[in-house]
Design a protein around this motif. Structure first.
Motif, PDB file in Angstrom:
ATOM      1  N   TRP A 117      10.403  -8.163  -4.676  1.00 17.99           N
ATOM      2  CA  TRP A 117      10.348  -7.898  -2.958  1.00 17.99           C
ATOM      3  C   TRP A 117       8.679  -8.167  -3.348  1.00 17.99           C
ATOM      4  O   TRP A 117       8.179  -8.197  -4.025  1.00 17.99           O
ATOM      5  N   ARG A 118       8.767  -8.278  -1.721  1.00 12.59           N
ATOM      6  CA  ARG A 118       7.264  -8.487  -1.100  1.00 12.59           C
ATOM      7  C   ARG A 118       5.890  -7.701  -1.099  1.00 12.59           C
ATOM      8  O   ARG A 118       7.016  -6.559  -0.567  1.00 12.59           O
ATOM      9  N   PRO A 119       5.110  -7.603  -0.828  1.00 13.58           N
ATOM     10  CA  PRO A 119       4.092  -6.117  -0.556  1.00 13.58           C
ATOM     11  C   PRO A 119       4.658  -6.063   1.385  1.00 13.58           C
ATOM     12  O   PRO A 119       5.041  -4.839   1.443  1.00 13.58           O
ATOM     13  N   LEU A 120       5.034  -6.299   1.684  1.00 17.28           N
ATOM     14  CA  LEU A 120       5.528  -6.497   2.883  1.00 17.28           C
ATOM     15  C   LEU A 120       7.199  -5.748   3.236  1.00 17.28           C
ATOM     16  O   LEU A 120       7.497  -5.135   4.099  1.00 17.28           O
ATOM     17  N   HIS A 121       8.034  -5.755   2.289  1.00 20.17           N
ATOM     18  CA  HIS A 121       9.201  -4.952   2.524  1.00 20.17           C
ATOM     19  C   HIS A 121       8.966  -4.164   1.321  1.00 20.17           C
ATOM     20  O   HIS A 121       9.840  -2.156   2.116  1.00 20.17           O
ATOM     21  N   PHE A 122       7.973  -3.743   0.950  1.00 20.60           N
ATOM     22  CA  PHE A 122       7.598  -2.469   0.822  1.00 20.60           C
ATOM     23  C   PHE A 122       6.917  -1.353   1.537  1.00 20.60           C
ATOM     24  O   PHE A 122       7.196  -0.093   2.089  1.00 20.60           O
ATOM     25  N   ALA A 123       5.847  -1.907   2.311  1.00 25.06           N
ATOM     26  CA  ALA A 123       5.399  -1.323   3.479  1.00 25.06           C
ATOM     27  C   ALA A 123       6.351  -1.203   4.626  1.00 25.06           C
ATOM     28  O   ALA A 123       6.289  -0.268   5.363  1.00 25.06           O
ATOM     29  N   ALA A 124       7.173  -1.966   4.752  1.00 27.69           N
ATOM     30  CA  ALA A 124       8.182  -2.216   5.648  1.00 27.69           C
ATOM     31  C   ALA A 124       9.290  -0.895   5.017  1.00 27.69           C
ATOM     32  O   ALA A 124       9.412  -0.154   6.324  1.00 27.69           O
ATOM     33  N   GLN A 125       9.785  -0.597   4.566  1.00 29.03           N
ATOM     34  CA  GLN A 125      10.441   0.887   3.374  1.00 29.03           C
ATOM     35  C   GLN A 125       9.937   1.863   3.618  1.00 29.03           C
ATOM     36  O   GLN A 125      10.554   2.990   4.336  1.00 29.03           O
ATOM     37  N   ALA A 126       8.469   2.138   3.450  1.00 31.22           N
ATOM     38  CA  ALA A 126       7.804   2.581   3.568  1.00 31.22           C
ATOM     39  C   ALA A 126       7.820   3.199   4.417  1.00 31.22           C
ATOM     40  O   ALA A 126       7.577   4.512   5.331  1.00 31.22           O
ATOM     41  N   GLY A 127       7.754   2.304   6.110  1.00 28.08           N
ATOM     42  CA  GLY A 127       7.747   2.396   8.077  1.00 28.08           C
ATOM     43  C   GLY A 127       5.738   2.866   7.900  1.00 28.08           C
ATOM     44  O   GLY A 127       5.964   3.858   8.498  1.00 28.08           O
ATOM     45  N   ASP A 128       5.431   2.229   7.356  1.00 25.33           N
ATOM     46  CA  ASP A 128       4.161   2.508   7.420  1.00 25.33           C
ATOM     47  C   ASP A 128       4.173   1.384   8.251  1.00 25.33           C
ATOM     48  O   ASP A 128       3.154  -0.080   8.429  1.00 25.33           O
ATOM     49  N   LEU A 129       3.312   1.213   9.176  1.00 26.28           N
ATOM     50  CA  LEU A 129       2.953   0.435  10.578  1.00 26.28           C
ATOM     51  C   LEU A 129       0.958  -0.194  10.243  1.00 26.28           C
ATOM     52  O   LEU A 129       0.681  -1.544  10.247  1.00 26.28           O
ATOM     53  N   ALA A 130       0.448   0.489   9.793  1.00 23.74           N
ATOM     54  CA  ALA A 130      -0.533  -0.092   9.569  1.00 23.74           C
ATOM     55  C   ALA A 130      -0.854  -1.238   8.357  1.00 23.74           C
ATOM     56  O   ALA A 130      -1.396  -2.378   8.291  1.00 23.74           O
ATOM     57  N   CYS A 131       0.199  -0.933   7.126  1.00 20.16           N
ATOM     58  CA  CYS A 131       0.291  -1.406   6.443  1.00 20.16           C
ATOM     59  C   CYS A 131       0.737  -3.341   6.836  1.00 20.16           C
ATOM     60  O   CYS A 131       0.492  -4.000   6.717  1.00 20.16           O
ATOM     61  N   VAL A 132       1.844  -2.892   7.493  1.00 18.85           N
ATOM     62  CA  VAL A 132       2.678  -4.297   7.945  1.00 18.85           C
ATOM     63  C   VAL A 132       1.135  -5.024   8.701  1.00 18.85           C
ATOM     64  O   VAL A 132       1.857  -6.201   8.358  1.00 18.85           O
ATOM     65  N   GLN A 133       0.811  -4.111   9.869  1.00 21.21           N
ATOM     66  CA  GLN A 133      -0.011  -4.627  10.689  1.00 21.21           C
ATOM     67  C   GLN A 133      -1.472  -6.085   9.733  1.00 21.21           C
ATOM     68  O   GLN A 133      -1.567  -6.722  10.407  1.00 21.21           O
ATOM     69  N   GLY A 149      18.758 -10.616  -0.501  1.00 23.64           N
ATOM     70  CA  GLY A 149      18.884 -11.548   1.395  1.00 23.64           C
ATOM     71  C   GLY A 149      18.231 -10.344   3.201  1.00 23.64           C
ATOM     72  O   GLY A 149      18.453 -11.223   3.998  1.00 23.64           O
ATOM     73  N   GLN A 150      17.015  -9.252   2.880  1.00 23.26           N
ATOM     74  CA  GLN A 150      17.202  -8.259   3.220  1.00 23.26           C
ATOM     75  C   GLN A 150      15.763  -9.075   3.804  1.00 23.26           C
ATOM     76  O   GLN A 150      14.257  -8.773   2.337  1.00 23.26           O
ATOM     77  N   THR A 151      15.146  -8.902   5.071  1.00 26.96           N
ATOM     78  CA  THR A 151      13.489  -9.364   5.236  1.00 26.96           C
ATOM     79  C   THR A 151      12.986  -7.893   5.308  1.00 26.96           C
ATOM     80  O   THR A 151      13.792  -6.922   5.367  1.00 26.96           O
ATOM     81  N   ALA A 152      11.803  -8.197   6.164  1.00 29.77           N
ATOM     82  CA  ALA A 152      11.136  -6.536   6.202  1.00 29.77           C
ATOM     83  C   ALA A 152      12.124  -5.964   7.087  1.00 29.77           C
ATOM     84  O   ALA A 152      11.830  -4.903   7.191  1.00 29.77           O
ATOM     85  N   ALA A 153      11.977  -6.753   8.062  1.00 27.47           N
ATOM     86  CA  ALA A 153      12.632  -5.955   9.606  1.00 27.47           C
ATOM     87  C   ALA A 153      14.021  -5.243   9.757  1.00 27.47           C
ATOM     88  O   ALA A 153      14.332  -4.369   9.605  1.00 27.47           O
ATOM     89  N   VAL A 154      14.893  -5.929   8.509  1.00 20.51           N
ATOM     90  CA  VAL A 154      15.914  -5.203   7.571  1.00 20.51           C
ATOM     91  C   VAL A 154      15.609  -3.998   7.003  1.00 20.51           C
ATOM     92  O   VAL A 154      16.041  -2.569   7.042  1.00 20.51           O
ATOM     93  N   LEU A 155      15.094  -3.674   5.533  1.00 17.31           N
ATOM     94  CA  LEU A 155      14.205  -2.905   5.308  1.00 17.31           C
ATOM     95  C   LEU A 155      13.695  -1.685   5.742  1.00 17.31           C
ATOM     96  O   LEU A 155      13.952  -0.184   5.235  1.00 17.31           O
ATOM     97  N   ALA A 156      13.213  -1.706   7.372  1.00 19.77           N
ATOM     98  CA  ALA A 156      12.552  -0.630   8.283  1.00 19.77           C
ATOM     99  C   ALA A 156      13.249  -0.387   9.066  1.00 19.77           C
ATOM    100  O   ALA A 156      13.384   0.955  10.238  1.00 19.77           O
ATOM    101  N   SER A 157      15.017  -0.366   8.868  1.00 16.50           N
ATOM    102  CA  SER A 157      15.042   0.254   9.576  1.00 16.50           C
ATOM    103  C   SER A 157      15.844   1.663  10.041  1.00 16.50           C
ATOM    104  O   SER A 157      16.051   2.141  10.940  1.00 16.50           O
ATOM    105  N   SER A 158      14.766   2.558   9.052  1.00 15.87           N
ATOM    106  CA  SER A 158      14.412   3.501   9.368  1.00 15.87           C
ATOM    107  C   SER A 158      13.154   4.114  10.130  1.00 15.87           C
ATOM    108  O   SER A 158      13.215   4.957  10.330  1.00 15.87           O
ATOM    109  N   HIS A 159      13.057   2.890  10.620  1.00 18.80           N
ATOM    110  CA  HIS A 159      11.331   3.151  11.441  1.00 18.80           C
ATOM    111  C   HIS A 159      11.384   2.313  12.218  1.00 18.80           C
ATOM    112  O   HIS A 159      10.605   1.118  12.441  1.00 18.80           O
TER     113      HIS A 159
END
Length: 176
Positions: A117-133, A149-159
């Motif tokens: 996982w990369r930092p963007l994956h963690f921020a996306a899964q956490a739903g942290d818009l500020a960190c993602v931006q 094979g999951q992108t950050a967008a896929v990991l953000a499915s709950s957000h």
């Protein structure tokens, strides 16, 4: 000037790291002896600092700043081989993420485990818009996939709001 301005020349002619201006400023009461405060820093760091990772995980901006002043490696990792930036993103610590990005943390560093996982994956899964931006503004790759094979967008499915921003960034990247 946006954040990160003026930090591109962080590595000077002498071969050593030149501290960015935000780390050189005074203030912050360097003599504090309160638990978990700046006074709890044991010694000057030269390399990997699990203490930096823990400070970033906890959102302790003062301690993270002090450790970086003392030359802790901005890309320090914990026992799970996750960096300070991974920890800050996973635990929704946008001010700490900003600090690490200004100190030129590796925004594309994958975890050293089977997940990659990369930092963007963690921020996306956490739903942290500020960190993602913050990560996207610093050129994090929205197309990067983890080991599954999951992108950050896929990991953000709950957000949905975060996912919308990531899909927009994906479209912009693919359209180039």
């Amino acid at each position: 000037a946006g954040f990160g301005a003026g930090f591109g020349a962080g590595f000077g002619g002498g071969g050593g790291f030149v501290l960015p201006p935000f780390l050189l400023g005074g203030g912050g009461g360097g003599g504090s002896s309160s638990p978990g405060g700046i006074g709890s820093v044991k010694h000057a760091e030269k390399g990997n600092s699990e203490e930096l990772v823990e400070a970033c995980k906890a959102g302790n901006l003062a301690l993270a700043t002090e450790l970086l002043k003392r030359f802790a490696n901005v890309d320090s990792v914990d026992r799970k081989n996750r960096s300070a930036l991974h920890a800050a993103c996973r635990h929704q610590r946008a001010p700490v993420v900003r600090l690490l990005l200004e100190a030129q943390a590796d925004i594309e560093k994958a975890t050293g485990d089977r997940l990659a996982w990369r930092p963007l994956h963690f921020a996306a899964q956490a739903g942290d818009l500020a960190c993602v931006q913050l990560l996207l503004k610093t050129s994090a790759d929205p197309c990067a996939a983890n080991a599954e094979g999951q992108t950050a967008a896929v990991l953000a499915s709950s957000h949905p709001e975060v996912q919308k921003v990531l899909y927009r960034a994906l479209r912009a990247t693919v359209g180039q």
